[in-house]
Every structure is written in C-alpha cells, then in structure tokens.
Design a protein around this motif. Structure first.
Motif, PDB file in Angstrom:
ATOM      1  N   ALA A 135       0.832  -1.210   0.000  1.00 13.28           N
ATOM      2  CA  ALA A 135       0.000   0.000   0.000  1.00 13.28           C
ATOM      3  C   ALA A 135       0.861   1.252   0.000  1.00 13.28           C
ATOM      4  CB  ALA A 135      -0.938   0.000   1.201  1.00 13.28           C
ATOM      5  N   LEU A 136       1.953   1.215   0.746  1.00 17.81           N
ATOM      6  CA  LEU A 136       2.848   2.365   0.768  1.00 17.81           C
ATOM      7  C   LEU A 136       3.487   2.569  -0.600  1.00 17.81           C
ATOM      8  CD1 LEU A 136       4.174   4.622   2.365  1.00 17.81           C
ATOM      9  CD2 LEU A 136       5.910   2.982   3.120  1.00 17.81           C
ATOM     10  N   LEU A 137       3.848   1.484  -1.270  1.00 19.68           N
ATOM     11  CA  LEU A 137       4.433   1.587  -2.603  1.00 19.68           C
ATOM     12  C   LEU A 137       3.443   2.163  -3.614  1.00 19.68           C
ATOM     13  CD1 LEU A 137       6.378  -1.777  -2.620  1.00 19.68           C
ATOM     14  CD2 LEU A 137       7.408   0.491  -2.726  1.00 19.68           C
ATOM     15  N   GLU A 138       2.161   2.014  -3.364  1.00 20.62           N
ATOM     16  CA  GLU A 138       1.154   2.626  -4.238  1.00 20.62           C
ATOM     17  C   GLU A 138       1.142   4.145  -4.098  1.00 20.62           C
ATOM     18  OE1 GLU A 138      -2.801   1.091  -4.871  1.00 20.62           O
ATOM     19  OE2 GLU A 138      -2.266  -0.809  -3.892  1.00 20.62           O
ATOM     20  N   CYS A 139       1.715   4.669  -3.032  1.00 15.79           N
ATOM     21  CA  CYS A 139       1.706   6.111  -2.768  1.00 15.79           C
ATOM     22  C   CYS A 139       2.931   6.822  -3.335  1.00 15.79           C
ATOM     23  CB  CYS A 139       1.615   6.359  -1.264  1.00 15.79           C
ATOM     24  SG  CYS A 139       0.114   5.722  -0.496  1.00 15.79           S
ATOM     25  N   ASN A 140       3.740   6.118  -4.102  1.00 10.74           N
ATOM     26  CA  ASN A 140       4.914   6.708  -4.735  1.00 10.74           C
ATOM     27  C   ASN A 140       4.523   7.957  -5.530  1.00 10.74           C
ATOM     28  OD1 ASN A 140       7.213   7.295  -6.234  1.00 10.74           O
ATOM     29  ND2 ASN A 140       7.516   5.195  -6.956  1.00 10.74           N
ATOM     30  N   GLU A 141       5.135   9.097  -5.203  1.00  9.71           N
ATOM     31  CA  GLU A 141       4.803  10.363  -5.853  1.00  9.71           C
ATOM     32  C   GLU A 141       5.425  10.508  -7.238  1.00  9.71           C
ATOM     33  OE1 GLU A 141       2.975  13.091  -4.850  1.00  9.71           O
ATOM     34  OE2 GLU A 141       2.202  11.923  -3.175  1.00  9.71           O
ATOM     35  N   PHE A 142       6.441   9.727  -7.547  1.00  9.72           N
ATOM     36  CA  PHE A 142       7.127   9.867  -8.832  1.00  9.72           C
ATOM     37  C   PHE A 142       6.464   8.963  -9.869  1.00  9.72           C
ATOM     38  CE2 PHE A 142      10.176  11.240  -5.666  1.00  9.72           C
ATOM     39  CZ  PHE A 142      10.654  12.419  -6.235  1.00  9.72           C
ATOM     40  N   ARG A 143       5.312   9.402 -10.365  1.00  6.37           N
ATOM     41  CA  ARG A 143       4.506   8.577 -11.245  1.00  6.37           C
ATOM     42  C   ARG A 143       4.954   8.747 -12.693  1.00  6.37           C
ATOM     43  NH1 ARG A 143       1.231   6.115  -8.123  1.00  6.37           N
ATOM     44  NH2 ARG A 143       0.101   5.170  -9.836  1.00  6.37           N
ATOM     45  N   VAL A 144       6.217   8.387 -12.880  1.00  7.90           N
ATOM     46  CA  VAL A 144       6.826   8.394 -14.203  1.00  7.90           C
ATOM     47  C   VAL A 144       7.253   6.965 -14.523  1.00  7.90           C
ATOM     48  CG1 VAL A 144       7.552  10.800 -14.120  1.00  7.90           C
ATOM     49  CG2 VAL A 144       9.011   9.057 -13.120  1.00  7.90           C
ATOM     50  N   LEU A 185       7.294   3.421 -15.244  1.00  4.30           N
ATOM     51  CA  LEU A 185       6.271   2.367 -15.356  1.00  4.30           C
ATOM     52  C   LEU A 185       4.858   2.926 -15.227  1.00  4.30           C
ATOM     53  CD1 LEU A 185       7.761  -0.635 -13.329  1.00  4.30           C
ATOM     54  CD2 LEU A 185       7.946  -0.144 -15.777  1.00  4.30           C
ATOM     55  N   ALA A 186       4.629   3.789 -14.264  1.00  2.00           N
ATOM     56  CA  ALA A 186       3.283   4.333 -14.046  1.00  2.00           C
ATOM     57  C   ALA A 186       2.820   5.158 -15.231  1.00  2.00           C
ATOM     58  CB  ALA A 186       3.254   5.172 -12.771  1.00  2.00           C
ATOM     59  N   ALA A 187       3.734   5.860 -15.889  1.00  2.00           N
ATOM     60  CA  ALA A 187       3.370   6.720 -17.010  1.00  2.00           C
ATOM     61  C   ALA A 187       2.916   5.922 -18.224  1.00  2.00           C
ATOM     62  CB  ALA A 187       4.547   7.614 -17.390  1.00  2.00           C
ATOM     63  N   GLY A 188       3.259   4.647 -18.270  1.00  2.00           N
ATOM     64  CA  GLY A 188       2.831   3.811 -19.384  1.00  2.00           C
ATOM     65  C   GLY A 188       1.485   3.152 -19.183  1.00  2.00           C
ATOM     66  N   LEU A 189       0.820   3.444 -18.063  1.00  2.00           N
ATOM     67  CA  LEU A 189      -0.465   2.830 -17.739  1.00  2.00           C
ATOM     68  C   LEU A 189      -1.578   3.859 -17.804  1.00  2.00           C
ATOM     69  CD1 LEU A 189       0.723   0.914 -14.541  1.00  2.00           C
ATOM     70  CD2 LEU A 189       0.536  -0.017 -16.862  1.00  2.00           C
ATOM     71  N   PRO A 190      -2.838   3.412 -18.011  1.00  2.00           N
ATOM     72  CA  PRO A 190      -3.959   4.340 -17.871  1.00  2.00           C
ATOM     73  C   PRO A 190      -3.926   5.001 -16.496  1.00  2.00           C
ATOM     74  CG  PRO A 190      -4.695   2.281 -18.846  1.00  2.00           C
ATOM     75  CD  PRO A 190      -3.272   2.064 -18.420  1.00  2.00           C
ATOM     76  N   SER A 191      -4.341   6.244 -16.435  1.00  2.00           N
ATOM     77  CA  SER A 191      -4.140   7.056 -15.229  1.00  2.00           C
ATOM     78  C   SER A 191      -4.797   6.484 -13.976  1.00  2.00           C
ATOM     79  CB  SER A 191      -4.637   8.479 -15.466  1.00  2.00           C
ATOM     80  OG  SER A 191      -6.016   8.475 -15.796  1.00  2.00           O
ATOM     81  N   ASN A 192      -5.847   5.688 -14.125  1.00  2.00           N
ATOM     82  CA  ASN A 192      -6.555   5.172 -12.950  1.00  2.00           C
ATOM     83  C   ASN A 192      -6.077   3.775 -12.541  1.00  2.00           C
ATOM     84  OD1 ASN A 192      -7.571   3.865 -15.175  1.00  2.00           O
ATOM     85  ND2 ASN A 192      -9.703   3.871 -14.468  1.00  2.00           N
ATOM     86  N   GLY A 206       7.344  -2.857 -10.401  1.00  2.00           N
ATOM     87  CA  GLY A 206       5.999  -2.579  -9.930  1.00  2.00           C
ATOM     88  C   GLY A 206       5.074  -3.780  -9.990  1.00  2.00           C
ATOM     89  N   LEU A 207       4.044  -3.726  -9.145  1.00  2.00           N
ATOM     90  CA  LEU A 207       2.919  -4.656  -9.172  1.00  2.00           C
ATOM     91  C   LEU A 207       1.744  -3.897  -9.775  1.00  2.00           C
ATOM     92  CD1 LEU A 207       1.128  -7.096  -8.396  1.00  2.00           C
ATOM     93  CD2 LEU A 207       0.945  -6.092  -6.102  1.00  2.00           C
ATOM     94  N   VAL A 208       1.315  -4.327 -10.954  1.00  2.00           N
ATOM     95  CA  VAL A 208       0.231  -3.655 -11.678  1.00  2.00           C
ATOM     96  C   VAL A 208      -1.062  -4.413 -11.432  1.00  2.00           C
ATOM     97  CG1 VAL A 208      -0.615  -2.913 -13.937  1.00  2.00           C
ATOM     98  CG2 VAL A 208       1.842  -2.860 -13.437  1.00  2.00           C
ATOM     99  N   ARG A 251       7.302   3.449 -22.302  1.00  2.00           N
ATOM    100  CA  ARG A 251       6.891   2.776 -23.545  1.00  2.00           C
ATOM    101  C   ARG A 251       6.874   1.257 -23.354  1.00  2.00           C
ATOM    102  NH1 ARG A 251      10.313   6.726 -25.855  1.00  2.00           N
ATOM    103  NH2 ARG A 251      11.955   5.199 -26.301  1.00  2.00           N
ATOM    104  N   ILE A 252       7.862   0.746 -22.630  1.00  2.00           N
ATOM    105  CA  ILE A 252       7.877  -0.693 -22.357  1.00  2.00           C
ATOM    106  C   ILE A 252       6.689  -1.075 -21.488  1.00  2.00           C
ATOM    107  CG2 ILE A 252       9.162  -2.533 -21.194  1.00  2.00           C
ATOM    108  CD1 ILE A 252      11.734  -1.005 -22.028  1.00  2.00           C
ATOM    109  N   SER A 253       6.401  -0.268 -20.475  1.00  2.00           N
ATOM    110  CA  SER A 253       5.259  -0.524 -19.599  1.00  2.00           C
ATOM    111  C   SER A 253       3.957  -0.551 -20.387  1.00  2.00           C
ATOM    112  CB  SER A 253       5.203   0.539 -18.510  1.00  2.00           C
ATOM    113  OG  SER A 253       4.120   0.331 -17.634  1.00  2.00           O
ATOM    114  N   LYS A 254       3.798   0.381 -21.326  1.00  2.00           N
ATOM    115  CA  LYS A 254       2.578   0.413 -22.142  1.00  2.00           C
ATOM    116  C   LYS A 254       2.487  -0.817 -23.029  1.00  2.00           C
ATOM    117  CE  LYS A 254      -0.150   3.145 -25.388  1.00  2.00           C
ATOM    118  NZ  LYS A 254      -0.502   1.935 -26.177  1.00  2.00           N
TER     119      LYS A 254
END
Length: 266
Positions: free
Chosen positions: A166-175, A177-184, A202-204, A238-241
C-alpha cells in the motif's frame, strides 16, 4: 543495457518474458524497498521518535553524510536537528524517495537484516551492502546492485505484507512504469535514477485481468539522472505500455482477476 522481466503475480509463477534478467545494474533508489522490508520486519516501533541527523557510519570506516542537492525530498532536511516518528521517515523514503530518510532508516535496522530480505525473496545476484552516498565505500568497490529478476522476486516477497504494498502505491514519482499505464490503474512500485541508470519495479493491478509484476532496468546514455524528465523514464514508460497492451497474455488460465485490497499507508 536493458533488462526486462514480466511475471504473473499469483504464486511463484515463472516470468512470461525475460530480457537480460540477471544482468546487474546500479540499484539507485530501488534498494529502498529492501530497507523498508528490513525495518518493518525487525519489530522496531515505527511510532517511536528518532533524531533527524546527517551523519552515518561508512561500511569501510569513518562517517559520511548526504547532499541535500542530490535529494528529491526537502521535508526531512527541514526537520534536521529535531525528533520525528520513524514511520514518517519510512514513508518519505518510499513516497518521496528521500535519501536522508533512507539512511536514517537503515541505521535503525542492520545491513544483515537487509541482506536477509534479499535472501528470503530468493534473490541470487542483488545486494545492499552500503547506505546511499557512502562514497568511500563505493570507491572501495562496495556497490548496491540489482537485477530485474531479483527486483520482481523482492516485490513478490511482500505478498503477505499488504501495508508495504500500500505504501508503494503512494509513490509520488509517477513516471516510467506508471506513465505507461492508464491514469486510474493501481501500481505499487519503486523507481530509481542516477546519471547513467534508470530502473523501476511494480505490481500492476488492472480491473480486467490478474495482477502482474514488471521490472525494467536500463543502464546507458539515455539516463540523465533527472527525477521526472529523464529520457530513459520515457523508454520505461513505452515498455510498460507495451506490456499493458498484452496484459491478458501474462497470467495462465484460472488465475484470479481480483486485485489485492488497497490498505491505508498511514
């Protein structure tokens, strides 16, 4: 050098894709996940107040301190000389990637405990023998290094510790891996960056398929060491997407599509 590992979250399933999975990269801030696990498993009282200091023992003798200009989180520096709950520093270590908070947390556990975290995860190549910016140790060949395969193993080892995920979900640097996913899209992840290296694990958790793990480690000239605008971060995105677009191919038949429940990180 580019390393990628993609694996189902369920059980101990083998990766469905691996490229240079065992090549070693500078750990940068991904080592903070191992420090967090060691701290929380030690039984230390996270609500106890500890001094915010900037002097730490080097593993090769003597002392060292962190450079505030190389730290992405100003808050612990503003608290220097005061006492704060250890929990606050553990959270800032992950959510804002604080280097100062990391070394304070590391001083409240042991390097042996961090080594045990890697061993328990089944890691075969990764290690965290020193603190961040222990330059004397680095000059003597003491390095924090990780492989993509071991990063996936490390995150999977937190399966019974939902508060850490849960704490790892709060990572503020959403670049990256996170940037390659839909925002929600939910992702519990930790990234790291220094000049020459960018990496993230990451765990997606998607609503339409079982959760999956992804680790991407890049070492090369694209990585300029910036936290949010790094060209290498765009490569990881791009790899994440590309993995996201093929997410239904990651888990075998019968795997659960139910994501793990979100827990409060506070």
């Amino acid at each position: 050098m580019l390393s990628v590992v993609v694996a189902p979250w369920a059980g101990q399933a083998e990766p469905v894709f691996a490229r240079n999975p065992d090549e070693l990269h500078d750990a940068a801030s991904t080592m903070k996940v191992a420090v967090l696990a060691a701290l929380c498993r030690s039984g230390v009282n996270l609500d106890a107040e500890v001094p915010v200091v900037n002097r730490f023992e080097s593993v090769v003798g003597g002392e060292f301190g962190n450079d505030p200009d190389r730290d992405g989180d100003p808050l612990p520096w503003e608290l220097l000389g005061t006492h704060v709950p250890l929990r606050l520093l553990a959270e800032r270590m992950i959510t804002h990637s604080s280097n100062l908070a990391t070394n304070i947390c590391l001083a409240r556990t042991t390097r042996q405990a961090v080594t045990e975290v890697w061993r328990r995860a089944g890691a075969t190549r990764s290690s965290t023998p020193r603190g961040i910016e222990d330059h004397a140790a680095r000059a003597r060949g003491v390095h924090n290094r990780v492989s993509a395969r071991d990063l996936v193993r490390l995150l999977r080892s937190l399966a019974e510790e939902p508060e850490l995920l849960a704490l790892l979900e709060c990572n503020e640097f959403r670049v990256d891996l996170a940037a390659g996913l839909p925002s929600n899209t939910r992702i519990a992840f930790k990234n790291g960056w220094i000049p020459g290296t960018r990496l993230s694990v990451g765990l997606v958790q998607a609503a339409d398929c079982p959760p999956y793990l992804i680790a991407v480690c890049y070492t090369g000239p694209l990585a300029d060491g910036t936290d949010r605008t790094d060209p290498a971060a765009r490569l990881l995105a791009r790899i994440s997407k590309a993995v996201w677009d093929r997410r239904e191919q990651i888990s075998g038949p019968g795997a659960s599509t139910r994501p793990t429940p979100a827990r409060s990180a506070g």
